[in-house]
Design an enzyme around this catalytic site. Structure first.
Site, short mmCIF file in Angstrom:
data_model
loop_
_atom_site.label_atom_id
_atom_site.label_comp_id
_atom_site.label_asym_id
_atom_site.label_seq_id
_atom_site.Cartn_x
_atom_site.Cartn_y
_atom_site.Cartn_z
N GLU A 1 -7.80 19.70 -2.89
CA GLU A 1 -7.99 21.03 -3.46
C GLU A 1 -8.50 22.03 -2.43
O GLU A 1 -8.12 23.20 -2.44
CB GLU A 1 -8.93 20.96 -4.66
CG GLU A 1 -8.49 20.02 -5.76
CD GLU A 1 -7.06 20.23 -6.22
OE1 GLU A 1 -6.58 21.37 -6.18
OE2 GLU A 1 -6.41 19.24 -6.61
N TYR B 1 5.15 17.40 -4.04
CA TYR B 1 4.06 16.75 -3.33
C TYR B 1 4.58 15.84 -2.21
O TYR B 1 4.23 16.01 -1.04
CB TYR B 1 3.21 15.93 -4.29
CG TYR B 1 2.39 16.72 -5.26
CD1 TYR B 1 1.01 16.85 -5.10
CD2 TYR B 1 2.97 17.35 -6.35
CE1 TYR B 1 0.23 17.56 -6.01
CE2 TYR B 1 2.21 18.08 -7.27
CZ TYR B 1 0.85 18.18 -7.09
OH TYR B 1 0.10 18.91 -7.98
#
Length: 619
Positions: free
Chosen positions: A362, A443
């Site tokens: 993150e 991803y």
């Protein structure tokens, strides 16, 4: 000689690129918000004063706002789409049952929400330069036609009053998540839609992520005085709040009355998040020459040590992150327990647990979303893929690991590519046929795009590319062409072919060792291309005496060669034409001296069938 000339040219090009600043206009916005949350009714009342500058060359005849929380209502687009995808079978579970394509956090939960559990965001009144606007709502988007257009270079003043109901925690935002966090306040306010060189980008909130206008936020939040807050930005009234914001270890200051106001400001960001809970704990860390890091979490004696460990490791990671990706440009960053997993926002993230991998992932989004600000609906792989690349490289560094850091991402991509669900990586994020295809493309394949680019141009030039990209495109909403052009300037190679194959097709790579033989005192090795995507080819020969030779066959479409990546002897061949499927390498060592032949010993080539990449010889 050719090697040294290429390195010099690449270095010169990189230095030139680092100094060049592309001229792409950006809209400008500032939000001054005053909001009050009733913790008994879960209703938020807010006022916004917005200054919006149209830096585009276009005259704007309408303006759009996001109303994200309207997605959390039965029969919403998010609800229906989630339930539809949940009927699709994408594999088998370990027990042999069908693996359905649910987003496990959403499933059919929205359809079951009661009126006091749903989310909504309603603009109750709005004016532009004092003139009242009337809008038409399209669920999570509202459009206002303007009685008087916004001219190029004009700044306008917008005032709104709005009301929102905090939904039960479903996706990213809401109340009372599984970890007991009372409020996760993300996508919570009427947010102006981005207008860029493609026009307005009013993407409805179906499942995926976000795109926004950089600007300044000044947010005053009032709620029950027992609550503690973590948020984007820098707390401006820290002396009145205490709780470690003024100095480490201080308690929340007692005040008269029932409510307390917290004021946060954030500069040059494109979103604002906050979370609140009476049971939060707060610790800080300050890396050398880095931002102040806040860690805000629910106290759990069994887990407090994990939060402390994650805080220490994040501080230790920063110098490595700065060296590889560029400096974090804001003064603070907050890791806040909340949400339903991990979700990045400006100067803060909501994370479910103290997982170090999630925290690093993150935080990496600060570079590959909040600093670059790519359109995540169109280029999710530039956000999630680059971030996944960063997460894997940084966590390997922290753990002292060796080997190929992206092995998991490559395995994920190859499994998708060998199955029946892959779609081009250029597919709009909300329009993938399955969650599985989206997540693996964004991803895993996105990380492969970067890792394999290091194979094509060399890892040393990939690192220079990442720095040049940072220098040239921060705060400018780059697209895939922008990134690839930086890589081309740094490497001195043409890379359009790589972008086209990786983004717009699902063609795969498969090179194989075909045969070895002796001829005229040379050992010859034939390599065949079985897949449909051509690539430059590295071949490593290992001999009985433990020495190695590197054989490098460039691809003609690159019009260049990567620098040597080791001190082992290297033979560079004429460029292989992409139309030709066979190539032959040779060595003056005898065939019975060779103990192995391997295509891409580095593992960076995303070859879908590695079993035919290595031949071991027993003599």
């Amino acid at each position: 000689m050719r090697f040294y000339v290429n390195v010099f040219v690449a270095a010169l090009l990189w230095a030139t690129t680092a100094q060049a600043q592309p001229d792409r206009w950006q809209q400008q916005i500032s939000y001054n918000m005053d909001v009050r949350l009733n913790v008994q009714t879960n209703i938020l009342q807010g006022k916004q004063q917005i200054q919006y500058t149209n830096n585009s060359p276009d005259t704007l005849h309408e303006i759009y706002f996001h109303l994200y929380w309207n997605a959390f209502q039965p029969n919403s687009s998010m609800d229906v789409r989630s339930r539809e995808l949940g009927t699709k079978v994408v594999g088998r579970n370990r027990d042999g049952s069908d693996r359905l394509d649910w987003d496990g956090r959403v499933k059919d939960r929205i359809s079951q929400l009661k009126p006091n559990e749903i989310g909504y965001c309603r603009i109750q009144s709005i004016t532009l330069n004092g003139v009242t606007l009337k809008g038409k709502e399209y669920e999570t988007i509202i459009k206002f036609d303007l009685p008087k257009p916004i001219l190029p270079k004009q700044t306008v003043s917008i005032q709104t009053q709005f009301e929102a109901q905090v939904p039960v925690q479903i996706r990213r935002s809401g109340r009372d998540n599984a970890e007991g966090v009372r409020y996760s306040m993300s996508q919570w306010y009427p947010k102006v839609v981005e207008y860029d060189y493609t026009g307005w980008t009013p993407n409805p909130y179906i499942a995926r992520e976000f795109y926004g206008v950089w600007g300044d936020y000044d947010v005053n939040i009032t709620l029950d005085k027992s609550y503690k807050i973590g948020a984007s930005g820098v707390l401006q009234n820290a002396a009145a709040i205490g709780w470690g914001y003024d100095k480490p270890g201080t308690p929340l200051k007692d005040i008269a009355g029932e409510t307390r106001s917290w004021r946060f400001t954030a500069k040059k960001v494109h979103d604002f998040v906050w979370a609140a809970d009476p049971g939060y704990q707060h610790i800080t860390r300050k890396p050398d020459n880095g931002p102040l890091l806040h860690f805000i979490f629910k106290s759990d004696k069994a887990d407090d040590a994990n939060w402390v460990s994650t805080a220490n490791e994040c501080a230790r990671a920063y110098p490595f992150m700065k060296d590889l990706f560029g400096a974090y440009p804001w003064p603070e960053y907050s890791f806040i327990q909340g949400g339903d997993g991990g979700m990045e926002y400006a100067m803060a993230t909501l994370i479910k647990t103290a997982s170090l991998g999630t925290a690093i992932h993150e935080w990496m989004h600060s570079w590959y979303q909040h600093l670059m600000g790519t359109n995540e609906s169109l280029y999710a792989w530039m956000d999630e893929g680059f971030t996944s690349y960063g997460e894997s490289v940084v966590t390997q560094y922290l753990k002292g690991g060796t080997g190929f850091a992206l092995a998991d991402e490559y395995r994920g991509y190859i499994a998708l590519a060998k199955g029946k669900f892959e779609e081009p990586m250029s597919t709009h994020a909300d329009h993938f046929a399955t969650n599985y295809a989206y997540s693996t493309a964004a991803y895993s394949k996105g990380a492969v795009f970067l890792g394999q680019l290091g194979y094509v141009i060399g890892d040393s030039l990939l690192k220079k590319t990442l720095h040049a990209y940072y220098d040239a495109w921060k705060f400018k909403h780059p697209n895939p062409n922008d990134f690839v052009r930086v890589a081309e300037k740094v490497s001195g190679m043409e890379l359009d072919w790589y972008k086209e194959y990786m983004l717009y097709t699902t063609k795969t790579i498969d090179y194989a060792i075909d045969s070895l033989w002796m001829e005229d005192n040379y050992t010859l090795v034939r390599i065949k291309r079985l897949g449909e995507m051509p690539m430059p080819v590295d071949v490593t020969l290992t001999f009985k005496d433990s020495t190695t030779e590197q054989h490098y066959v460039p691809l003609n479409l690159t019009y260049g060669e990567k620098p040597a990546e080791s001190t082992a002897p290297r033979v560079v061949y004429p460029a292989q034409r992409w139309t030709h499927r066979e190539m032959i390498i040779r060595t003056n060592r005898r065939i019975n001296e060779i103990i192995s032949v391997e295509i891409d010993a580095s593992q960076r080539l995303a070859d879908i069938e590695r079993k035919n990449n290595k031949l071991e010889l027993k003599w």
